[in-house]
Design an enzyme around this catalytic site. Structure first.
Site, PDB file in Angstrom:
ATOM      1  N   TYR A  56       0.834  -1.205   0.000  1.00  0.00           N
ATOM      2  CA  TYR A  56       0.000   0.000   0.000  1.00  0.00           C
ATOM      3  C   TYR A  56       0.869   1.256   0.000  1.00  0.00           C
ATOM      4  O   TYR A  56       1.549   1.563   0.982  1.00  0.00           O
ATOM      5  CB  TYR A  56      -0.948   0.001   1.209  1.00  0.00           C
ATOM      6  CG  TYR A  56      -1.877  -1.190   1.261  1.00  0.00           C
ATOM      7  CD1 TYR A  56      -2.363  -1.779   0.091  1.00  0.00           C
ATOM      8  CD2 TYR A  56      -2.272  -1.744   2.474  1.00  0.00           C
ATOM      9  CE1 TYR A  56      -3.208  -2.877   0.134  1.00  0.00           C
ATOM     10  CE2 TYR A  56      -3.129  -2.835   2.527  1.00  0.00           C
ATOM     11  CZ  TYR A  56      -3.586  -3.395   1.352  1.00  0.00           C
ATOM     12  OH  TYR A  56      -4.422  -4.481   1.397  1.00  0.00           O
ATOM     13  N   HIS A 120       0.030 -12.008   0.507  1.00  0.00           N
ATOM     14  CA  HIS A 120      -0.833 -10.994  -0.096  1.00  0.00           C
ATOM     15  C   HIS A 120      -1.195 -11.325  -1.545  1.00  0.00           C
ATOM     16  O   HIS A 120      -0.324 -11.414  -2.398  1.00  0.00           O
ATOM     17  CB  HIS A 120      -0.105  -9.639  -0.045  1.00  0.00           C
ATOM     18  CG  HIS A 120      -0.998  -8.458  -0.292  1.00  0.00           C
ATOM     19  ND1 HIS A 120      -0.580  -7.175  -0.057  1.00  0.00           N
ATOM     20  CD2 HIS A 120      -2.269  -8.361  -0.720  1.00  0.00           C
ATOM     21  CE1 HIS A 120      -1.569  -6.339  -0.343  1.00  0.00           C
ATOM     22  NE2 HIS A 120      -2.605  -7.039  -0.755  1.00  0.00           N
TER      23      HIS A 120
HETATM   24  P1  NAD Z   1     -13.393   0.016   1.374  1.00  0.00           P
HETATM   25  O1  NAD Z   1     -14.522  -0.747   0.774  1.00  0.00           O
HETATM   26  O2  NAD Z   1     -13.204   0.017   2.826  1.00  0.00           O
HETATM   27  O3  NAD Z   1     -13.522   1.500   0.779  1.00  0.00           O
HETATM   28  C1  NAD Z   1     -12.555   2.481   0.994  1.00  0.00           C
HETATM   29  C2  NAD Z   1     -13.015   3.767   0.326  1.00  0.00           C
HETATM   30  O4  NAD Z   1     -14.218   4.191   0.959  1.00  0.00           O
HETATM   31  C3  NAD Z   1     -12.033   4.910   0.478  1.00  0.00           C
HETATM   32  O5  NAD Z   1     -12.126   5.736  -0.662  1.00  0.00           O
HETATM   33  C4  NAD Z   1     -12.566   5.670   1.688  1.00  0.00           C
HETATM   34  O6  NAD Z   1     -12.213   7.023   1.669  1.00  0.00           O
HETATM   35  C5  NAD Z   1     -14.058   5.494   1.510  1.00  0.00           C
HETATM   36  N1  NAD Z   1     -14.757   5.581   2.787  1.00  0.00           N
HETATM   37  C6  NAD Z   1     -14.469   4.953   3.955  1.00  0.00           C
HETATM   38  N2  NAD Z   1     -15.333   5.296   4.912  1.00  0.00           N
HETATM   39  C7  NAD Z   1     -16.214   6.159   4.344  1.00  0.00           C
HETATM   40  C8  NAD Z   1     -17.340   6.870   4.826  1.00  0.00           C
HETATM   41  N3  NAD Z   1     -17.730   6.781   6.093  1.00  0.00           N
HETATM   42  N4  NAD Z   1     -18.008   7.667   3.969  1.00  0.00           N
HETATM   43  C9  NAD Z   1     -17.624   7.784   2.673  1.00  0.00           C
HETATM   44  N5  NAD Z   1     -16.560   7.139   2.149  1.00  0.00           N
HETATM   45  C10 NAD Z   1     -15.859   6.344   2.986  1.00  0.00           C
HETATM   46  O7  NAD Z   1     -12.053  -0.509   0.628  1.00  0.00           O
HETATM   47  P2  NAD Z   1     -10.550  -0.727   1.108  1.00  0.00           P
HETATM   48  O8  NAD Z   1     -10.015   0.392   1.908  1.00  0.00           O
HETATM   49  O9  NAD Z   1      -9.814  -1.107  -0.120  1.00  0.00           O
HETATM   50  O10 NAD Z   1     -10.650  -2.026   2.017  1.00  0.00           O
HETATM   51  C11 NAD Z   1     -10.523  -1.981   3.408  1.00  0.00           C
HETATM   52  C12 NAD Z   1      -9.227  -2.594   3.861  1.00  0.00           C
HETATM   53  O11 NAD Z   1      -9.242  -4.001   3.621  1.00  0.00           O
HETATM   54  C13 NAD Z   1      -7.981  -2.085   3.130  1.00  0.00           C
HETATM   55  O12 NAD Z   1      -7.559  -0.841   3.638  1.00  0.00           O
HETATM   56  C14 NAD Z   1      -7.033  -3.216   3.400  1.00  0.00           C
HETATM   57  O13 NAD Z   1      -6.503  -3.107   4.702  1.00  0.00           O
HETATM   58  C15 NAD Z   1      -7.945  -4.439   3.324  1.00  0.00           C
HETATM   59  N6  NAD Z   1      -7.906  -5.041   1.972  1.00  0.00           N
HETATM   60  C16 NAD Z   1      -7.062  -6.082   1.742  1.00  0.00           C
HETATM   61  C17 NAD Z   1      -6.957  -6.637   0.467  1.00  0.00           C
HETATM   62  C18 NAD Z   1      -6.015  -7.790   0.232  1.00  0.00           C
HETATM   63  O14 NAD Z   1      -5.383  -8.268   1.148  1.00  0.00           O
HETATM   64  N7  NAD Z   1      -5.878  -8.257  -0.973  1.00  0.00           N
HETATM   65  C19 NAD Z   1      -7.711  -6.115  -0.581  1.00  0.00           C
HETATM   66  C20 NAD Z   1      -8.588  -5.068  -0.322  1.00  0.00           C
HETATM   67  C21 NAD Z   1      -8.681  -4.542   0.962  1.00  0.00           C
END
Ligand code: NAD
Length: 315
Positions: A56, A120
């Site tokens: 990230y 990952h």
């Molecule tokens: P998410 O579905 O949590 O969405 C994140 C997006 O939503 C960002 O743009 C954020 O600003 C917005 N957001 C968050 N809260 C909000 C709110 N209250 N109102 C409006 N917008 C809001 O997607 P993500 O961050 O990609 O996934 C969460 C976490 O899961 C990642 O940070 C990561 O730690 C993990 N993840 C892991 C993998 C992997 O291991 N392959 C893949 C995806 C995500």
């Protein structure tokens, strides 16, 4: 906050976890002080599990997270990071690289141990290598006390199932697979539970698709899915509700998931997310949204090597 057991680890984790990818600028530039406040707000509101990766922001998220966690009682949170993915197309699941990677993450995160280390996006690698080389290398780090538990992450559930069935893993994490737009992770959850593997759900907002702002350019969803999500956001707005609230409350509800990771670099959003995760959506509104999204429900894209995706792409 409510807490759930993390499989057989003996740890109890908050049903909403903090996902740190936005700290790396994955969703756009951030103000580091805001990002740090988001982490502190999460912890203050009872969130006790944090997920990050060296991928990230090309190590930036780990570095910022390390700063945010400075001075916080190390026993108060479960810290998860990853090995094997280092760029859009940069993967290395070799024993030597993942062993060095853990040391680098420990330094950036300012700690002497990781609670969970995950391979990952394994679908981009050779699963035989993950089973025979990567996880055994991480097991050695567990014996040395540098990591406590091992997991794998990825998008196609078939890849996670294959590895979890072949060798014991403490956790699996998938993303965008249990949201208003897809339910596949719930179908796989009993199989993982039978193996003693905890299931972690990530991206409840489908990586921004289910938010007022919409998905970033790099998002893999095709136009019909983006249009349906935008229509659902408009419907919610007409009802005076933020689509993110409905999406979060929906995705975090199933007890089959130990936690659901949501990502944000905003303290205000994080506080809302904690409140929303504990709030139920009006069933009539949910019905209307589900009707609107029905034509695209369950759409899944392919990710990684062909051999790790079923022919239909609906992994
Ligand atoms: P998410 O579905 O949590 O969405 C994140 C997006 O939503 C960002 O743009 C954020 O600003 C917005 N957001 C968050 N809260 C909000 C709110 N209250 N109102 C409006 N917008 C809001 O997607 P993500 O961050 O990609 O996934 C969460 C976490 O899961 C990642 O940070 C990561 O730690 C993990 N993840 C892991 C993998 C992997 O291991 N392959 C893949 C995806 C995500």
């Amino acid at each position: 906050m409510r807490y759930r057991p993390l499989g057989r680890t003996g740890l109890d984790v908050s049903m909403l976890g903090y996902g740190a990818s936005p700290l790396g600028g994955v969703y756009g530039r951030i103000d580091e002080r805001d990002g740090i406040r988001a982490v502190r707000t999460a912890l203050d509101l009872g969130v006790n599990i944090i997920d990050v990766s060296p991928y990230y922001g090309a190590t930036v998220a780990e570095t910022v997270l390390g700063r945010a966690l400075r001075g916080v009682d190390r026993s108060g949170y479960v810290l998860a990071t990853k090995v094997g993915r280092y760029g859009e197309a940069a993967f290395d699941f070799s024993a030597a690289r993942v062993t060095a990677s853990v040391e680098e993450s420990l330094a950036r995160l300012g700690t002497d141990h990781l609670d969970l280390i995950q391979c990952h996006d394994i679908e981009f690698g050779d699963l035989n290598q993950v089973i025979a080389e990567t996880l055994p290398a991480l097991e050695k780090l567990r014996e040395a006390g540098k990591v406590r538990f091992l997991g794998v992450t990825g998008y196609p559930l078939a890849a996670l199932t294959r590895v979890a069935a072949a060798t014991p893993v403490d956790t699996v994490l998938s993303y965008c697979r249990y949201t208003l737009l897809d339910r596949a992770l719930a179908d796989s959850a009993p199989g993982f539970a039978a193996l003693g593997t905890a299931v972690m759900n990530a991206s409840p907002l489908a990586m921004g698709l289910l938010s007022r702002r919409g998905a970033p350019d790099w998002h893999p969803a095709p136009p019909p899915v983006r249009r349906a999500a935008a229509a659902a956001a408009e419907l919610c707005a007409r009802r005076g509700v933020d689509i993110a609230q409905v999406a979060l409350s929906f995705a975090a509800a199933p007890a089959a998931f130990a936690t659901t990771f949501v990502g944000t670099a905003s303290a205000g959003n994080m506080a809302r997310n904690v409140r929303w995760a504990l709030t139920e959506t009006d069933p009539d509104l949910l019905d209307e949204i589900e009707t609107l999204l029905a034509p695209v429900l369950g759409y899944a894209w392919t990710s990684g090597r062909d051999e790790n995706n079923p022919a239909t792409g609906r992994a």
